[in-house]
Design a protein around this motif. Sequence first.
Motif, PDB file in Angstrom:
ATOM      1  N   LYS A 113       3.027  62.920  34.691  1.00 26.37           N
ATOM      2  CA  LYS A 113       4.075  63.084  33.676  1.00 26.37           C
ATOM      3  C   LYS A 113       5.441  63.276  34.323  1.00 26.37           C
ATOM      4  CE  LYS A 113       2.642  67.937  33.181  1.00 26.37           C
ATOM      5  NZ  LYS A 113       1.381  67.773  33.939  1.00 26.37           N
ATOM      6  N   ILE A 114       6.447  63.027  33.501  1.00 28.19           N
ATOM      7  CA  ILE A 114       7.849  63.245  33.865  1.00 28.19           C
ATOM      8  C   ILE A 114       8.424  64.259  32.873  1.00 28.19           C
ATOM      9  CG2 ILE A 114      10.115  62.179  34.157  1.00 28.19           C
ATOM     10  CD1 ILE A 114       8.659  59.491  34.549  1.00 28.19           C
ATOM     11  N   VAL A 115       9.157  65.229  33.381  1.00 30.34           N
ATOM     12  CA  VAL A 115       9.796  66.239  32.533  1.00 30.34           C
ATOM     13  C   VAL A 115      11.294  66.156  32.766  1.00 30.34           C
ATOM     14  CG1 VAL A 115       9.958  68.690  31.940  1.00 30.34           C
ATOM     15  CG2 VAL A 115       7.773  67.727  32.686  1.00 30.34           C
ATOM     16  N   SER A 116      12.064  66.119  31.678  1.00 26.48           N
ATOM     17  CA  SER A 116      13.522  65.982  31.780  1.00 26.48           C
ATOM     18  C   SER A 116      14.211  66.962  30.843  1.00 26.48           C
ATOM     19  CB  SER A 116      13.951  64.548  31.430  1.00 26.48           C
ATOM     20  OG  SER A 116      13.563  64.223  30.093  1.00 26.48           O
ATOM     21  N   GLY A 117      15.402  67.407  31.240  1.00 29.35           N
ATOM     22  CA  GLY A 117      16.248  68.284  30.428  1.00 29.35           C
ATOM     23  C   GLY A 117      17.569  67.614  30.153  1.00 29.35           C
ATOM     24  N   SER A 118      18.142  67.887  28.973  1.00 30.01           N
ATOM     25  CA  SER A 118      19.305  67.115  28.544  1.00 30.01           C
ATOM     26  C   SER A 118      20.352  68.008  27.886  1.00 30.01           C
ATOM     27  CB  SER A 118      18.858  66.022  27.566  1.00 30.01           C
ATOM     28  OG  SER A 118      19.949  65.386  26.951  1.00 30.01           O
ATOM     29  N   CYS A 119      21.524  67.407  27.690  1.00 30.46           N
ATOM     30  CA  CYS A 119      22.600  68.082  26.963  1.00 30.46           C
ATOM     31  C   CYS A 119      22.327  68.176  25.469  1.00 30.46           C
ATOM     32  CB  CYS A 119      23.928  67.355  27.197  1.00 30.46           C
ATOM     33  SG  CYS A 119      24.656  67.642  28.814  1.00 30.46           S
ATOM     34  N   ASP A 120      21.262  67.541  24.983  1.00 31.99           N
ATOM     35  CA  ASP A 120      20.899  67.679  23.576  1.00 31.99           C
ATOM     36  C   ASP A 120      20.060  68.941  23.318  1.00 31.99           C
ATOM     37  OD1 ASP A 120      18.475  67.032  24.678  1.00 31.99           O
ATOM     38  OD2 ASP A 120      18.288  65.094  23.684  1.00 31.99           O
ATOM     39  N   ASN A 121      20.023  69.856  24.302  1.00 32.61           N
ATOM     40  CA  ASN A 121      19.355  71.166  24.223  1.00 32.61           C
ATOM     41  C   ASN A 121      17.834  71.065  24.205  1.00 32.61           C
ATOM     42  OD1 ASN A 121      22.040  71.779  23.829  1.00 32.61           O
ATOM     43  ND2 ASN A 121      21.790  72.585  21.759  1.00 32.61           N
ATOM     44  N   THR A 122      17.266  69.924  24.561  1.00 35.39           N
ATOM     45  CA  THR A 122      15.819  69.747  24.508  1.00 35.39           C
ATOM     46  C   THR A 122      15.252  69.421  25.878  1.00 35.39           C
ATOM     47  OG1 THR A 122      15.947  67.381  24.028  1.00 35.39           O
ATOM     48  CG2 THR A 122      15.978  68.898  22.137  1.00 35.39           C
ATOM     49  N   ILE A 123      13.931  69.627  25.972  1.00 35.46           N
ATOM     50  CA  ILE A 123      13.144  69.229  27.144  1.00 35.46           C
ATOM     51  C   ILE A 123      12.104  68.233  26.656  1.00 35.46           C
ATOM     52  CG2 ILE A 123      11.588  70.005  28.966  1.00 35.46           C
ATOM     53  CD1 ILE A 123      12.877  72.793  28.677  1.00 35.46           C
ATOM     54  N   LYS A 124      12.006  67.099  27.320  1.00 35.01           N
ATOM     55  CA  LYS A 124      11.039  66.074  26.928  1.00 35.01           C
ATOM     56  C   LYS A 124      10.024  65.866  28.043  1.00 35.01           C
ATOM     57  CE  LYS A 124      13.854  63.477  23.622  1.00 35.01           C
ATOM     58  NZ  LYS A 124      12.957  63.737  22.466  1.00 35.01           N
ATOM     59  N   VAL A 125       8.784  65.664  27.614  1.00 36.75           N
ATOM     60  CA  VAL A 125       7.684  65.366  28.533  1.00 36.75           C
ATOM     61  C   VAL A 125       7.248  63.931  28.284  1.00 36.75           C
ATOM     62  CG1 VAL A 125       5.377  66.028  29.308  1.00 36.75           C
ATOM     63  CG2 VAL A 125       6.957  67.785  28.476  1.00 36.75           C
ATOM     64  N   TRP A 126       7.255  63.134  29.364  1.00 35.46           N
ATOM     65  CA  TRP A 126       6.958  61.709  29.271  1.00 35.46           C
ATOM     66  C   TRP A 126       5.690  61.390  30.060  1.00 35.46           C
ATOM     67  CZ3 TRP A 126      11.213  59.069  26.854  1.00 35.46           C
ATOM     68  CH2 TRP A 126      12.413  59.812  26.796  1.00 35.46           C
ATOM     69  N   SER A 127       5.011  60.303  29.631  1.00 39.32           N
ATOM     70  CA  SER A 127       3.888  59.783  30.400  1.00 39.32           C
ATOM     71  C   SER A 127       4.434  58.984  31.586  1.00 39.32           C
ATOM     72  CB  SER A 127       3.007  58.890  29.522  1.00 39.32           C
ATOM     73  OG  SER A 127       2.043  58.215  30.306  1.00 39.32           O
ATOM     74  N   PHE A 128       3.967  59.322  32.791  1.00 39.39           N
ATOM     75  CA  PHE A 128       4.482  58.627  33.970  1.00 39.39           C
ATOM     76  C   PHE A 128       4.061  57.159  33.979  1.00 39.39           C
ATOM     77  CE2 PHE A 128       4.194  57.223  38.400  1.00 39.39           C
ATOM     78  CZ  PHE A 128       5.454  57.551  38.859  1.00 39.39           C
ATOM     79  N   GLY A 129       2.865  56.866  33.493  1.00 44.34           N
ATOM     80  CA  GLY A 129       2.391  55.491  33.547  1.00 44.34           C
ATOM     81  C   GLY A 129       3.002  54.609  32.487  1.00 44.34           C
ATOM     82  N   THR A 130       3.044  55.077  31.226  1.00 42.68           N
ATOM     83  CA  THR A 130       3.503  54.235  30.115  1.00 42.68           C
ATOM     84  C   THR A 130       4.961  54.465  29.752  1.00 42.68           C
ATOM     85  OG1 THR A 130       2.792  55.862  28.455  1.00 42.68           O
ATOM     86  CG2 THR A 130       1.157  54.250  29.193  1.00 42.68           C
ATOM     87  N   GLY A 131       5.529  55.606  30.153  1.00 37.00           N
ATOM     88  CA  GLY A 131       6.911  55.909  29.786  1.00 37.00           C
ATOM     89  C   GLY A 131       7.050  56.416  28.366  1.00 37.00           C
ATOM     90  N   GLU A 132       5.937  56.747  27.709  1.00 29.86           N
ATOM     91  CA  GLU A 132       5.977  57.240  26.339  1.00 29.86           C
ATOM     92  C   GLU A 132       6.337  58.727  26.311  1.00 29.86           C
ATOM     93  OE1 GLU A 132       2.884  57.825  22.555  1.00 29.86           O
ATOM     94  OE2 GLU A 132       2.221  56.953  24.467  1.00 29.86           O
ATOM     95  N   CYS A 133       7.152  59.128  25.323  1.00 23.43           N
ATOM     96  CA  CYS A 133       7.504  60.538  25.159  1.00 23.43           C
ATOM     97  C   CYS A 133       6.331  61.261  24.512  1.00 23.43           C
ATOM     98  CB  CYS A 133       8.764  60.682  24.309  1.00 23.43           C
ATOM     99  SG  CYS A 133       9.265  62.401  24.076  1.00 23.43           S
ATOM    100  N   LEU A 134       5.759  62.230  25.219  1.00 18.49           N
ATOM    101  CA  LEU A 134       4.580  62.949  24.741  1.00 18.49           C
ATOM    102  C   LEU A 134       4.938  64.132  23.858  1.00 18.49           C
ATOM    103  CD1 LEU A 134       2.512  62.963  28.059  1.00 18.49           C
ATOM    104  CD2 LEU A 134       2.413  61.320  26.177  1.00 18.49           C
ATOM    105  N   THR A 135       5.952  64.866  24.200  1.00 21.22           N
ATOM    106  CA  THR A 135       6.338  66.032  23.413  1.00 21.22           C
ATOM    107  C   THR A 135       7.788  66.386  23.692  1.00 21.22           C
ATOM    108  OG1 THR A 135       5.768  68.329  22.891  1.00 21.22           O
ATOM    109  CG2 THR A 135       5.637  67.692  25.175  1.00 21.22           C
ATOM    110  N   THR A 136       8.368  67.149  22.778  1.00 21.96           N
ATOM    111  CA  THR A 136       9.750  67.626  22.909  1.00 21.96           C
ATOM    112  C   THR A 136       9.765  69.126  22.682  1.00 21.96           C
ATOM    113  OG1 THR A 136      10.658  65.517  22.114  1.00 21.96           O
ATOM    114  CG2 THR A 136      12.101  67.449  22.032  1.00 21.96           C
ATOM    115  N   LEU A 137      10.367  69.861  23.605  1.00 20.61           N
ATOM    116  CA  LEU A 137      10.456  71.313  23.529  1.00 20.61           C
ATOM    117  C   LEU A 137      11.876  71.706  23.162  1.00 20.61           C
ATOM    118  CD1 LEU A 137       8.462  72.203  26.788  1.00 20.61           C
ATOM    119  CD2 LEU A 137       7.576  71.897  24.466  1.00 20.61           C
ATOM    120  N   SER A 138      12.000  72.477  22.097  1.00 26.92           N
ATOM    121  CA  SER A 138      13.316  72.948  21.643  1.00 26.92           C
ATOM    122  C   SER A 138      13.332  74.463  21.636  1.00 26.92           C
ATOM    123  CB  SER A 138      13.622  72.412  20.239  1.00 26.92           C
ATOM    124  OG  SER A 138      13.616  70.995  20.225  1.00 26.92           O
TER     125      SER A 138
END
Length: 609
Positions: A466-491
């Motif tokens: 998985k890939i985990v990213s943080g953004s200026c939109d105040n959220t954290i997103k968890v992505w699938s490393f293989g498919t690039g699909e967003c798995l969940t969003t943490l607010s």
Amino acid sequence: MKKPLNPQPPEQHLSRSLPQLSNTPVCHCPVCCSCRAGNNRKSWNTPCPLLSFIVPDKTVRPSSMISPGSQSLTPDITVSRKTSDISPRSTVSLRSNCSPDVGNVPLSLVDNPSAHSFISVDTRNSRVRRSCPDSSVKRSSVEEDSPLLSFGRRKRFRRPRGVPTVQFHTHLKTMLGWYEEFDDAQKNDFLKQLLEISNSPQTHLLSTLMAPILHANCPHNCTDILYWLPPSISLEILGYLDVYSLVECQKVNKYWYSLSCDMKLWRNLCFRPFYRLGAKVASKQLEIFKSRYGYIPWRQVFIERYKLQQNWLNGNCYVRTFEGHTQGITCVQFDDYRIVSGSSDKTIKVWSTRSNTPWAGLTLRGHSGTVRCLHLNSNQLVSGSSDCTIKVWDLAEGVGWSRSRCTVTMVGHSHTVRCLQVGIGVVVSGSYDHTLKKWRLDTGECMATLRGHLAAVLSVQFDCNKIVSGSCDNTIKVWSFGTGECLTTLSGHNNAVTCIHFDHSRIVSGSLDTQIKVWDIKSERCIQTLDWASAEGHTGVVRCLQADTWRIVSAADDKTLKVWSLESGKRLVTLREHTDGVTCLQFNDLKIVSGSYDKTVKLWDFTKS
């Protein structure tokens, strides 16, 4: 004879008359009153009416001591000013109904010297002395506390007198005969009841007498449980102890010392989470000890790790400062012998930690904008810049620092490359253009673009799943490393997420809202928040953080670095050396490297204090 005072209401307490009384109390006759002789105490429901207090030339009796309805009693007593002695033959007319046992008292009984006790008062020691002149009674002298002067004083404890010696031996012989006739159950029951009524002197004597009897036929060290257990079981028991308890076990005896020094125990301590080192640092440490001793002395290994942990907990470290950049430091990386830093002055500098020089040994130029992120992977350095490019640099020692060069340039982002991480043959980057991209490390080819954030991507980290990213939109997103699909969003953050770190079970994030949050990946919930109110957290923007198995290290615009316990969230230590906000950091088990707006790079070495 003086007239008696007018009786006062019974509820008037004796304490109201105390300041007016002298130190000359006179008690009534013990023969006449059951309360003094100790007879029928339960039937005495009112204060004794015969107690009177004598002052010079005046008889004062507390009327509250007279029960309602009883006749006023006035003793005729002669007082001498010089001696303050009471005449022993003074006659007292007594008539009272204060007790069922005390009714009309004949004057002959009171005036009879053989039946009436002589009462004398010693004002020097405030004691009442009573003696009985009756020849039929054995002459004795008893001193008792004055009723007036013992008012509010604790009653003295008096030991029971016991029985006469001859009678004691007779009773003892009888009881021993009974005891021999008892069976075992009766004897046990007798001893139980005997212990229940025994006091501390008896229990102490019993323990003293029983100690040698209990272990008379026992072998040596019969009470040492580890001595009689097999060594494997003893070591298993000691394996559950912490280091402090294990050290205390070494002080018991020689056998416990030999068990406590077993290498398996100290090896297990070395691999507990609090003392476990990273793979690279641990292997290097073990190689040093093996080359020195020929084997791995786990006890010495643990001692070195324990000292290292104590330095971390107490903030004991040696700080080196590296200067050379002309503007603020934006990112840092380091390995065993060098530090790499990027700056707003568009340069990358390489510093040697093996030399004592504070100046950079190499400066890399190639970016046309601020160098915002770095990743040092062995001899490959990857950098991202505000010029929208990612560059790969070769720092191999064989080439030489003076010939270090850029080998690959990746172009694809439309705005500043704010963050990146390097894996095996892969680079993942985040940009102000709201996207994340996957690149091939050797060719610089873009493999995939991840879209989903509504604002600039400030931080990114990934593993093989998985890939985990943080953004200026105040959220954290968890992505699938293989498919690039967003798995969940943490607010949960109230402002931009500036930095993240994650492992297999949790995510740690820092934000512009000055808070650090710990998230559970499975439940997708925030399980802990570290801020100033709850844990003495940062008072400025949290710019960067990193975590390992037991600690979190964070840096912020409040010019400090803080070390936290990952499990409890407790702040362990605060490090202060920078003169401006701290923008970046990286650490391992031995040291921290940090960069700041004050244009300096600092090395915090916890192996030296």
